[in-house]
Motif scaffolding. Structure first.
Motif, PDB file in Angstrom:
ATOM      1  N   ALA A  16       0.813  -1.220   0.000  1.00  0.00           N
ATOM      2  CA  ALA A  16       0.000   0.000   0.000  1.00  0.00           C
ATOM      3  C   ALA A  16       0.844   1.267   0.000  1.00  0.00           C
ATOM      4  O   ALA A  16       0.437   2.294  -0.552  1.00  0.00           O
ATOM      5  CB  ALA A  16      -0.941  -0.005   1.210  1.00  0.00           C
ATOM      6  N   PHE A  17       2.048   1.218   0.603  1.00  0.00           N
ATOM      7  CA  PHE A  17       2.871   2.432   0.699  1.00  0.00           C
ATOM      8  C   PHE A  17       3.368   2.892  -0.664  1.00  0.00           C
ATOM      9  O   PHE A  17       3.784   4.041  -0.815  1.00  0.00           O
ATOM     10  CB  PHE A  17       4.052   2.202   1.638  1.00  0.00           C
ATOM     11  N   GLN A  18       3.306   2.013  -1.675  1.00  0.00           N
ATOM     12  CA  GLN A  18       3.710   2.394  -3.024  1.00  0.00           C
ATOM     13  C   GLN A  18       2.550   2.970  -3.834  1.00  0.00           C
ATOM     14  O   GLN A  18       2.771   3.558  -4.894  1.00  0.00           O
ATOM     15  CB  GLN A  18       4.281   1.185  -3.772  1.00  0.00           C
ATOM     16  N   HIS A  19       1.348   2.801  -3.363  1.00  0.00           N
ATOM     17  CA  HIS A  19       0.158   3.215  -4.112  1.00  0.00           C
ATOM     18  C   HIS A  19       0.101   4.723  -4.300  1.00  0.00           C
ATOM     19  O   HIS A  19       0.389   5.500  -3.389  1.00  0.00           O
ATOM     20  CB  HIS A  19      -1.104   2.755  -3.372  1.00  0.00           C
ATOM     21  N   VAL A  20      -0.271   5.124  -5.513  1.00  0.00           N
ATOM     22  CA  VAL A  20      -0.539   6.526  -5.837  1.00  0.00           C
ATOM     23  C   VAL A  20      -1.940   6.588  -6.457  1.00  0.00           C
ATOM     24  O   VAL A  20      -2.218   5.867  -7.416  1.00  0.00           O
ATOM     25  CB  VAL A  20       0.498   7.090  -6.826  1.00  0.00           C
ATOM     26  N   PRO A  21      -2.832   7.407  -5.932  1.00  0.00           N
ATOM     27  CA  PRO A  21      -4.184   7.485  -6.498  1.00  0.00           C
ATOM     28  C   PRO A  21      -4.142   7.822  -7.986  1.00  0.00           C
ATOM     29  O   PRO A  21      -3.238   8.515  -8.456  1.00  0.00           O
ATOM     30  CB  PRO A  21      -4.838   8.604  -5.687  1.00  0.00           C
ATOM     31  N   LEU A  22      -5.137   7.355  -8.701  1.00  0.00           N
ATOM     32  CA  LEU A  22      -5.157   7.464 -10.151  1.00  0.00           C
ATOM     33  C   LEU A  22      -5.034   8.909 -10.643  1.00  0.00           C
ATOM     34  O   LEU A  22      -4.257   9.197 -11.566  1.00  0.00           O
ATOM     35  CB  LEU A  22      -6.445   6.834 -10.704  1.00  0.00           C
ATOM     36  N   THR A  23      -5.792   9.805 -10.040  1.00  0.00           N
ATOM     37  CA  THR A  23      -5.742  11.210 -10.469  1.00  0.00           C
ATOM     38  C   THR A  23      -4.347  11.790 -10.277  1.00  0.00           C
ATOM     39  O   THR A  23      -3.830  12.505 -11.143  1.00  0.00           O
ATOM     40  CB  THR A  23      -6.776  12.045  -9.702  1.00  0.00           C
ATOM     41  N   GLU A  24      -3.725  11.479  -9.138  1.00  0.00           N
ATOM     42  CA  GLU A  24      -2.374  11.980  -8.892  1.00  0.00           C
ATOM     43  C   GLU A  24      -1.386  11.356  -9.884  1.00  0.00           C
ATOM     44  O   GLU A  24      -0.464  12.031 -10.360  1.00  0.00           O
ATOM     45  CB  GLU A  24      -1.930  11.674  -7.466  1.00  0.00           C
ATOM     46  N   TYR A  25      -1.564  10.079 -10.187  1.00  0.00           N
ATOM     47  CA  TYR A  25      -0.709   9.415 -11.174  1.00  0.00           C
ATOM     48  C   TYR A  25      -0.735  10.171 -12.498  1.00  0.00           C
ATOM     49  O   TYR A  25       0.313  10.440 -13.100  1.00  0.00           O
ATOM     50  CB  TYR A  25      -1.176   7.977 -11.369  1.00  0.00           C
ATOM     51  N   GLN A  26      -1.926  10.544 -12.939  1.00  0.00           N
ATOM     52  CA  GLN A  26      -2.048  11.294 -14.193  1.00  0.00           C
ATOM     53  C   GLN A  26      -1.339  12.652 -14.104  1.00  0.00           C
ATOM     54  O   GLN A  26      -0.615  13.042 -15.023  1.00  0.00           O
ATOM     55  CB  GLN A  26      -3.522  11.493 -14.532  1.00  0.00           C
ATOM     56  N   LEU A  27      -1.565  13.350 -13.004  1.00  0.00           N
ATOM     57  CA  LEU A  27      -0.922  14.658 -12.811  1.00  0.00           C
ATOM     58  C   LEU A  27       0.599  14.518 -12.755  1.00  0.00           C
ATOM     59  O   LEU A  27       1.340  15.356 -13.298  1.00  0.00           O
ATOM     60  CB  LEU A  27      -1.437  15.320 -11.541  1.00  0.00           C
ATOM     61  N   ASN A  28       1.071  13.467 -12.096  1.00  0.00           N
ATOM     62  CA  ASN A  28       2.512  13.247 -11.999  1.00  0.00           C
ATOM     63  C   ASN A  28       3.134  12.970 -13.363  1.00  0.00           C
ATOM     64  O   ASN A  28       4.230  13.462 -13.666  1.00  0.00           O
ATOM     65  CB  ASN A  28       2.807  12.088 -11.051  1.00  0.00           C
ATOM     66  N   LEU A  29       2.456  12.179 -14.186  1.00  0.00           N
ATOM     67  CA  LEU A  29       2.962  11.921 -15.536  1.00  0.00           C
ATOM     68  C   LEU A  29       3.057  13.220 -16.333  1.00  0.00           C
ATOM     69  O   LEU A  29       4.051  13.471 -17.020  1.00  0.00           O
ATOM     70  CB  LEU A  29       2.071  10.917 -16.270  1.00  0.00           C
ATOM     71  N   HIS A  30       2.023  14.043 -16.241  1.00  0.00           N
ATOM     72  CA  HIS A  30       2.062  15.343 -16.925  1.00  0.00           C
ATOM     73  C   HIS A  30       3.242  16.172 -16.417  1.00  0.00           C
ATOM     74  O   HIS A  30       3.939  16.828 -17.208  1.00  0.00           O
ATOM     75  CB  HIS A  30       0.759  16.098 -16.696  1.00  0.00           C
ATOM     76  N   ALA A  31       3.467  16.155 -15.103  1.00  0.00           N
ATOM     77  CA  ALA A  31       4.553  16.946 -14.521  1.00  0.00           C
ATOM     78  C   ALA A  31       5.916  16.415 -14.963  1.00  0.00           C
ATOM     79  O   ALA A  31       6.842  17.199 -15.229  1.00  0.00           O
ATOM     80  CB  ALA A  31       4.446  16.936 -12.995  1.00  0.00           C
ATOM     81  N   ILE A  32       6.061  15.099 -15.062  1.00  0.00           N
ATOM     82  CA  ILE A  32       7.320  14.515 -15.525  1.00  0.00           C
ATOM     83  C   ILE A  32       7.571  14.895 -16.977  1.00  0.00           C
ATOM     84  O   ILE A  32       8.689  15.266 -17.361  1.00  0.00           O
ATOM     85  CB  ILE A  32       7.294  12.975 -15.347  1.00  0.00           C
ATOM     86  N   ILE A  33       6.536  14.830 -17.798  1.00  0.00           N
ATOM     87  CA  ILE A  33       6.675  15.228 -19.202  1.00  0.00           C
ATOM     88  C   ILE A  33       7.086  16.696 -19.288  1.00  0.00           C
ATOM     89  O   ILE A  33       7.994  17.061 -20.051  1.00  0.00           O
ATOM     90  CB  ILE A  33       5.356  14.984 -19.963  1.00  0.00           C
ATOM     91  N   SER A  34       6.428  17.555 -18.515  1.00  0.00           N
ATOM     92  CA  SER A  34       6.756  18.988 -18.529  1.00  0.00           C
ATOM     93  C   SER A  34       8.187  19.233 -18.085  1.00  0.00           C
ATOM     94  O   SER A  34       8.905  20.050 -18.670  1.00  0.00           O
ATOM     95  CB  SER A  34       5.794  19.758 -17.615  1.00  0.00           C
ATOM     96  N   PHE A  35       8.618  18.519 -17.058  1.00  0.00           N
ATOM     97  CA  PHE A  35       9.989  18.646 -16.569  1.00  0.00           C
ATOM     98  C   PHE A  35      10.993  18.275 -17.659  1.00  0.00           C
ATOM     99  O   PHE A  35      11.970  18.997 -17.904  1.00  0.00           O
ATOM    100  CB  PHE A  35      10.182  17.753 -15.343  1.00  0.00           C
ATOM    101  N   LEU A  36      10.755  17.160 -18.318  1.00  0.00           N
ATOM    102  CA  LEU A  36      11.680  16.704 -19.356  1.00  0.00           C
ATOM    103  C   LEU A  36      11.674  17.629 -20.565  1.00  0.00           C
ATOM    104  O   LEU A  36      12.725  17.917 -21.151  1.00  0.00           O
ATOM    105  CB  LEU A  36      11.319  15.278 -19.785  1.00  0.00           C
TER     106      LEU A  36
END
Length: 239
Positions: A88-108
């Motif tokens: 469970a400690f690795q779990h990231v809620p779905l909405t946050e997962y999507q936002l994080n992917l967008h943020a990683i793309i923006s960073f790169l």
């Protein structure tokens, strides 16, 4: 200097240079054409990856020096761990997962505007394989991951790719097109067999080729042996 391809992800990326791994296959495929740089972190989810992204890429050249040709972003298998089971400690809620992917793309993209960003969805999950693998550490008798949850995160990854106008390898869907995928492509219900690695490698090569990136389009580093003049070898290196 040779151009680069960067592999960024979790354990499926970190272990991609093991025997039969998709990262090793890419390094061989681009031999003397491009350097394949590994940035894989076993167990990481998008939340953790985003938190340390600056540190991870700090030692690599910036846009003005030597931007990578492409960066693969391969997260989601850990984000999709169920929130009420052993990981469970690795779990990231779905909405946050999507936002994080967008943020990683923006960073790169901010760091390397010219680089091709390729998202890769989490693979499907063989729950029987996970239970067998976790037998000694799992008193609940339930897999910490399910294929249904992985599929939900995979579909979200595909959606993010569309929103960000970046290519995606839908590994979750692609692997399940084959009969017996559970044991053919997954060694422990999650990580890849050599055949599973081959699917990833071939899928990435297909995306790269569609965007004009292949050994045929890249210069060879230094003259080939066949191009060296046996009568005056050193002269071959002057140009």
């Amino acid at each position: 200097m040779r151009p680069m391809l960067i592999l960024f992800g979790d354990s499926i990326t970190e272990w991609s240079f093991t025997e039969g791994g998709w990262g090793a296959a890419l390094a061989n495929y681009f031999s003397r054409k491009a350097d394949v740089v590994l940035r894989g972190y076993s167990g990481y989810n998008t939340r953790w990856a985003l938190k340390v992204a600056e540190r991870i890429f700090d030692g690599l050249p910036g846009e003005d020096e030597r931007a990578p040709l492409a960066v693969t972003v391969f997260f989601g298998a850990n984000d999709a761990c169920l929130p009420d089971r052993t990981s469970a400690f690795q779990h990231v809620p779905l909405t946050e997962y999507q936002l994080n992917l967008h943020a990683i793309i923006s960073f790169l993209r901010k760091r390397w505007p010219s680089a091709l960003i390729i998202l890769i969805t989490p693979p499907p999950i063989d729950e029987d394989g996970r239970l067998r693998h976790l037998f000694d550490d799992n008193s609940s008798g339930l897999s910490e991951r399910t294929n249904e949850a992985a599929g939900t995160y995979a579909k979200s990854c595909v959606s993010v790719a569309g929103e960000a106008s970046t290519p995606v390898v839908d590994l979750w869907t692609k692997m399940q097109e084959f009969s017996g995928w559970e044991k053919a492509f997954l060694s422990d219900g999650l990580h890849l067999t050599p055949e599973g690695n081959k699917i990833v490698f071939e899928s990435i090569i297909e995306v790269l080729r569609r965007h004009g990136l292949s050994p045929d389009t890249l210069a060879t580093d230094l003259p080939l042996f066949s191009e060296i003049d046996p009568r005056d070898p050193l002269r071959s290196f002057e140009n």
